[in-house]
Write an enzyme that holds these catalytic residues in place. Structure first.
Site, PDB file in Angstrom:
ATOM      1  CD  GLU A 135      39.861  71.908   2.603  1.00  0.00           C
ATOM      2  OE1 GLU A 135      39.645  73.508   3.513  1.00  0.00           O
ATOM      3  OE2 GLU A 135      40.748  72.467   1.502  1.00  0.00           O
TER       4      GLU A 135
ATOM      5  CD  GLU B  84      38.512  73.538  -2.204  1.00  0.00           C
ATOM      6  OE1 GLU B  84      38.646  74.656  -1.134  1.00  0.00           O
ATOM      7  OE2 GLU B  84      36.923  72.982  -1.356  1.00  0.00           O
TER       8      GLU B  84
HETATM    9  C1  GAL Z   1      39.478  74.892   1.899  1.00  0.00           C
HETATM   10  C2  GAL Z   1      37.780  74.995   1.467  1.00  0.00           C
HETATM   11  C3  GAL Z   1      37.380  75.642   0.215  1.00  0.00           C
HETATM   12  C4  GAL Z   1      36.878  76.723   0.912  1.00  0.00           C
HETATM   13  C5  GAL Z   1      38.673  77.544   0.489  1.00  0.00           C
HETATM   14  C6  GAL Z   1      38.921  78.966   0.688  1.00  0.00           C
HETATM   15  O1  GAL Z   1      39.982  74.781   2.603  1.00  0.00           O
HETATM   16  O2  GAL Z   1      37.254  73.667   0.719  1.00  0.00           O
HETATM   17  O3  GAL Z   1      35.048  75.328   1.409  1.00  0.00           O
HETATM   18  O4  GAL Z   1      36.460  77.517   2.043  1.00  0.00           O
HETATM   19  O5  GAL Z   1      39.457  76.608   0.976  1.00  0.00           O
HETATM   20  O6  GAL Z   1      40.468  78.689  -0.030  1.00  0.00           O
END
Ligand code: GAL
Length: 647
Positions: A142, A313
């Protein structure tokens, strides 16, 4: 269409790995992302590498047929590295170094840090580049998260000066382009120019814009460095990066060009809570997310890497970072997953396998609880995995509408919003929402993308356009909408000599002589086809011999058209914006649908998906004989249906 998960073997006892991997397989997962925050475990002090644990973790996963996405660990430079070379830290706008103790504390412009990244990525890629189970590599994690695109370190200032010298060649040219005669800002050499920060009042907007462009280019070249190494060592693997929601600080189109797949991290509930949405929307969509949030990003990131997009994610339950963190409605995780696939995702991967009992994210849910029991999303993922096995989708589809979006447009309007509430991102999202509400599939594309084949082109707000853009639009022969502020600035952040919309006046003969911004709650009545509507936030005074399609009560035209080109000089209330889009669709010969409020559709091959973002059930209009492949005409709260289209 594959399912995956984010997993952190270094955070769990090794005895647990095999059981975890077995369960992932029986859940139907095929891909596991690991490694992206593991630098301190890989290299605990300079050149002391401990690969064995990672070898074994990869072995455990690979032995069960799981494919691996390996993350380069550069989002978290370890403590010893910071102590050795503190100059790699980013510097905030007050001149303070950003400290060790969370993550992303590095400066993109630190040449020293780039060398360290080159070193760690090289050893990692050499070790695992040929591993058959490592099918993809994620660069860093990110970019830009936690406001980390802009840094004001000495390295950044030096690199900015070099960047300016390369762009302008002579300081006289820079002075001319920036208009530095204004307020006696003229420079004698590039060495005199600082980053535009901590000035008494706003710095010169051209100076600010160049800093934004420079900072974005730094992200691009930082990423390229890793991509190059990975491609060399792992020529058969996909190289990806995971972008974020509503993230505009660097040009994702540019970064995406160097990747095989643009992936992104989808947290619909977190972004509803922390986003600009109205109180009413936050209440109505509390456990579902805004109906256009995920789709907007699927459609945007699909356009960043030649059509290839994944969700790296996916939110599985409450997150830990929004002001309030509700749980999704039952079924919502399944719906988000199917929605991603319907918008072209090749992979949907959940964050994370198991909730961590320690560390900053201990309140963030996963597919499993910290004790290993299943959390609620687990069964929904299981259901999707089974459905994926049963469903066949044939044929391909293309969206009929292109919405043209640029990161530079966002920087320009952020630098001088001219009205506190003005955001070109929100405006683009608003246009997108209206198009989606009337059932249209949309591609969000950059102004450099080919616009061939679309039936309607919408440019909500593009303050600068390339020289060739007007002729590209002219050659399309489809309806084109140009929104407010389009063509209002030159490349150097100046008002064009012929006044806005600058070169686009060759498509529609008008000029904008004044702009007004309106405070929240203030509005102007406009009349369109005998009906009254309100316009808000932004009002341009347009000079033209064209007869407007809609005007304010005192006769100012707010919507003009000339052949197929339309110009919209204001921010309409949703009902009026819908009228605008409906008229354009009619001119384009595009059929529009009627969906219940809060529902959205998307076509994938021979299937029409419908997503119910409401917290109550809806019923699709009776259209006898529809063959449902998922769900039924009655779609529960937060549910989906998909039926076959015969054409
Ligand atoms: C994203 C990140 C992850 C984790 C996640 C939590 O921004 O890539 O490592 O922190 O959010 O929601």
């Amino acid at each position: 269409m594959k399912l995956g998960v984010c997993y952190y073997p270094e955070q769990w006892p090794e005895e647990q790995w095999a059981k975890d991997a077995d369960e992932m397989v029986s859940l139907g997962l095929q891909l596991v992302r690991i490694g992206e925050f593991s630098w301190s475990r890989i290299e605990s002090e300079r050149n002391q590498f401990t690969w064995e644990w990672l070898d074994r973790a990869i072995q455990v996963l690979a032995a069960r047929g799981l494919n691996i996405v390996l993350g380069s660990p550069t989002a978290c430079p370890p403590r010893w590295l910071i102590d050795e070379c503190p100059e790699i830290l980013a510097t905030d706008e007050y001149g303070n170094p950003r400290k060790f103790g969370s993550r992303r504390h590095y400066c993109f412009s630190s040449r020293r840090y780039r060398e360290e990244c080159e070193r760690i990525v090289t050893v990692m890629a050499q070790r695992y580049g040929g591993h058959p189970a490592v099918v993809a590599w994620q660069t860093d994690n990110e970019y830009g998260c936690h406001e980390t695109t802009l840094s004001y370190s000495k390295s950044a200032a030096d690199a900015f000066r070099d960047w300016l010298a390369e762009r302008y060649k002579s300081v006289e040219q820079l002075n001319e382009s920036w208009g530095t005669v204004f307020w006696s800002q003229e420079y004698q050499s590039f060495g005199e120019i600082d980053p535009p920060v901590a000035t008494v009042t706003e710095a010169n907007p051209a100076h600010q814009l160049d800093y934004r462009r420079f900072a974005s280019d730094e992200v691009v070249s930082f990423n390229q460095l890793q991509v190059k190494i990975i491609r060399h060592c792992a020529p058969n693997a996909d190289v990806i990066h995971n972008f974020m929601g509503f993230s505009t600080d660097f040009d994702h189109h540019e970064v995406g060009r160097d990747l095989d797949v643009s992936t992104w991290d989808s947290y619909p509930l977190g972004f509803l809570e922390q986003g600009w949405f109205s109180e009413k929307e936050k209440q109505a969509y509390l456990r579902q997310g805004h109906p256009d949030f995920a789709a907007f990003h699927h459609d945007l990131y699909r356009g960043c890497s030649n059509g290839r997009m994944w969700v790296m994610e996916q939110q599985p339950g409450p997150v830990n970072w929004a002001p309030y963190n509700p749980a999704p409605l039952p079924g919502m995780v399944r719906t988000w997953t199917w929605e991603a696939f319907a918008h072209g995702a090749e992979v949907v991967s959940y964050f994370r396998w198991r909730q961590a009992p320690f560390g900053q994210e201990q309140m963030h849910s996963g597919l499993n609880l910290p004790n290993g029991d299943r959390d609620t999303a687990f069964d929904e993922v299981l259901q999707v995995a089974q459905e994926l096995e049963e469903l066949t989708i044939t044929g391909s589809t293309i969206a009929p509408v292109a919405l043209v979006w640029s990161y530079q447009a966002q920087w320009i309007t952020q630098i001088q919003p001219q009205g506190e509430n003005f955001s070109s991102l929100i405006w683009a999202y608003t246009c997108y929402s209206v198009l989606r509400e009337i059932g249209l599939d949309v591609d969000i594309v950059s102004p450099q993308a080919s616009l061939e084949g679309y039936q309607l082109v919408v440019c909500p707000c593009l303050p600068t356009v390339d020289e060739s853009f007007p002729s590209t639009l002219a050659s399309l022969d489809v309806p084109v909408l140009l929104g407010m502020r389009t063509g209002s600035k030159t490349e150097n952040y100046q008002i064009p000599r012929e006044l806005p919309p600058g070169p686009l006046s060759s498509l529609i003969p008008l000029k904008v002589s004044r702009v007004e911004s309106l405070r929240p709650g203030a509005s102007e009545a406009v009349v369109y086809e005998g009906k009254h509507y309100q316009v808000e936030q932004w009002l341009e005074w347009v000079d033209s011999d064209l007869l407007p399609l809609a005007s304010t009560e005192d006769g100012k035209g707010v919507w003009f058209h000339h052949n197929k080109v339309h110009y919209l000089a204001t921010w309409p209330e949703p009902g009026f914006l819908r009228e605008v889009m409906l008229r354009l669709c009619k001119q384009a010969g595009l059929a529009v649908g009627v969906l219940p409020e809060g529902a959205r559709s998307r076509r994938l091959g021979d299937l029409q998906f419908v997503f119910n973002y409401n917290n109550h059930a809806i019923r699709l209009p009776d259209n006898g004989g529809r063959v449902f492949r998922l769900g039924q005409p009655e779609i529960p709260a937060g549910g989906i249906a998909a039926y076959k289209i015969n054409d």
